[in-house]
Write an enzyme that holds these catalytic residues in place. Structure first.
Site, PDB file in Angstrom:
ATOM      1  N   LYS A 137       4.830   3.733   3.171  1.00  0.00           N
ATOM      2  CA  LYS A 137       5.585   2.538   3.536  1.00  0.00           C
ATOM      3  C   LYS A 137       6.856   2.901   4.319  1.00  0.00           C
ATOM      4  CE  LYS A 137       4.004  -0.139  -0.465  1.00  0.00           C
ATOM      5  NZ  LYS A 137       4.463  -0.902  -1.642  1.00  0.00           N
ATOM      6  N   TYR A 154      -1.734  -8.444   3.695  1.00  0.00           N
ATOM      7  CA  TYR A 154      -1.359  -8.857   2.338  1.00  0.00           C
ATOM      8  C   TYR A 154      -1.719 -10.315   2.042  1.00  0.00           C
ATOM      9  CZ  TYR A 154       1.134  -4.470   1.703  1.00  0.00           C
ATOM     10  OH  TYR A 154       1.452  -3.138   1.570  1.00  0.00           O
ATOM     11  N   PHE A 177       6.626 -12.852  -4.123  1.00  0.00           N
ATOM     12  CA  PHE A 177       7.136 -11.687  -3.395  1.00  0.00           C
ATOM     13  C   PHE A 177       6.530 -11.525  -1.998  1.00  0.00           C
ATOM     14  CE2 PHE A 177       3.619 -10.237  -6.112  1.00  0.00           C
ATOM     15  CZ  PHE A 177       2.768  -9.660  -5.173  1.00  0.00           C
ATOM     16  N   ARG A 237      -4.479   6.893  -6.938  1.00  0.00           N
ATOM     17  CA  ARG A 237      -3.656   6.023  -7.779  1.00  0.00           C
ATOM     18  C   ARG A 237      -2.884   6.845  -8.819  1.00  0.00           C
ATOM     19  NH1 ARG A 237      -3.860   1.152  -6.410  1.00  0.00           N
ATOM     20  NH2 ARG A 237      -3.132   0.249  -8.361  1.00  0.00           N
ATOM     21  N   ASN A 254       8.479   1.371  -2.892  1.00  0.00           N
ATOM     22  CA  ASN A 254       7.904   2.382  -3.777  1.00  0.00           C
ATOM     23  C   ASN A 254       7.073   3.419  -3.018  1.00  0.00           C
ATOM     24  OD1 ASN A 254       5.610   0.898  -3.242  1.00  0.00           O
ATOM     25  ND2 ASN A 254       5.303   0.203  -5.338  1.00  0.00           N
ATOM     26  N   HIS A 291       1.296   2.844  -0.739  1.00  0.00           N
ATOM     27  CA  HIS A 291       0.316   1.837  -1.141  1.00  0.00           C
ATOM     28  C   HIS A 291      -1.028   2.539  -1.194  1.00  0.00           C
ATOM     29  CE1 HIS A 291      -2.276  -1.765  -0.971  1.00  0.00           C
ATOM     30  NE2 HIS A 291      -3.000  -1.032  -0.145  1.00  0.00           N
ATOM     31  N   GLU A 306      -9.427  -2.722   3.507  1.00  0.00           N
ATOM     32  CA  GLU A 306      -8.175  -2.151   4.004  1.00  0.00           C
ATOM     33  C   GLU A 306      -8.411  -1.087   5.075  1.00  0.00           C
ATOM     34  OE1 GLU A 306      -5.396  -3.010   0.089  1.00  0.00           O
ATOM     35  OE2 GLU A 306      -6.016  -0.952   0.482  1.00  0.00           O
TER      36      GLU A 306
END
Length: 138
Positions: A9, A49, A57, A85, A112, A115, A126
């Site tokens: 990100k 998204y 959010f 993950r 964070n 992704h 994706e």
């Protein structure tokens, strides 16, 4: 052989963590089948998204994801979704295990660093959102 999408990100790119994130994947035997840096438009972020469109959010997430360049990657390997993950850690970095990417580098739940797809169906969507078959080297 399973595939998944990973995104570094804008906060991760800004902190110069691209090499560190890639190294962590490679250290775990994960093959990087495709990689590119790009700047998302608002429309692209909203499309990616879209599943979160009704969530509170959504706007802040899409604004954040367009705030700077991102790095998108196709990761490949046995059980790569679960491996990715685990390497990322929990979405909330405060709950992530020690040594995970998010625990080590995230600053809040949105910023964070990474992704990752959460399931094979999500990964297929994706990956297709960012890459065509000619860009993926298996």
């Amino acid at each position: 052989m399973e595939r998944t999408l990973s995104i570094i990100k804008p906060d991760g790119v800004k902190k110069n963590l691209i090499g560190e994130v890639v190294k962590r994947f490679q250290d775990q035997g994960i093959h990087i089948a495709a990689l590119k840096m790009m700047q998302l438009t608002q429309k692209q972020a909203q499309g990616f998204y879209a599943v979160h469109r009704e969530r509170p959010f959504f706007n802040s997430l899409t604004e954040f994801m367009t705030s700077g360049p991102i790095v998108v990657m196709v990761l490949e390997g046995d059980d790569v979704i679960a491996k990715n993950r685990k390497l990322m850690g929990a979405t909330n970095f405060k709950e992530a295990e020690e040594g995970t990417i998010r625990r080590d580098f995230a600053t809040d739940i949105e910023k964070n660093v990474v992704h990752g797809s959460d399931a094979p169906e999500t990964a297929a969507f994706e990956i297709g959102y960012f890459f065509n078959d000619m860009e993926i080297v298996g």
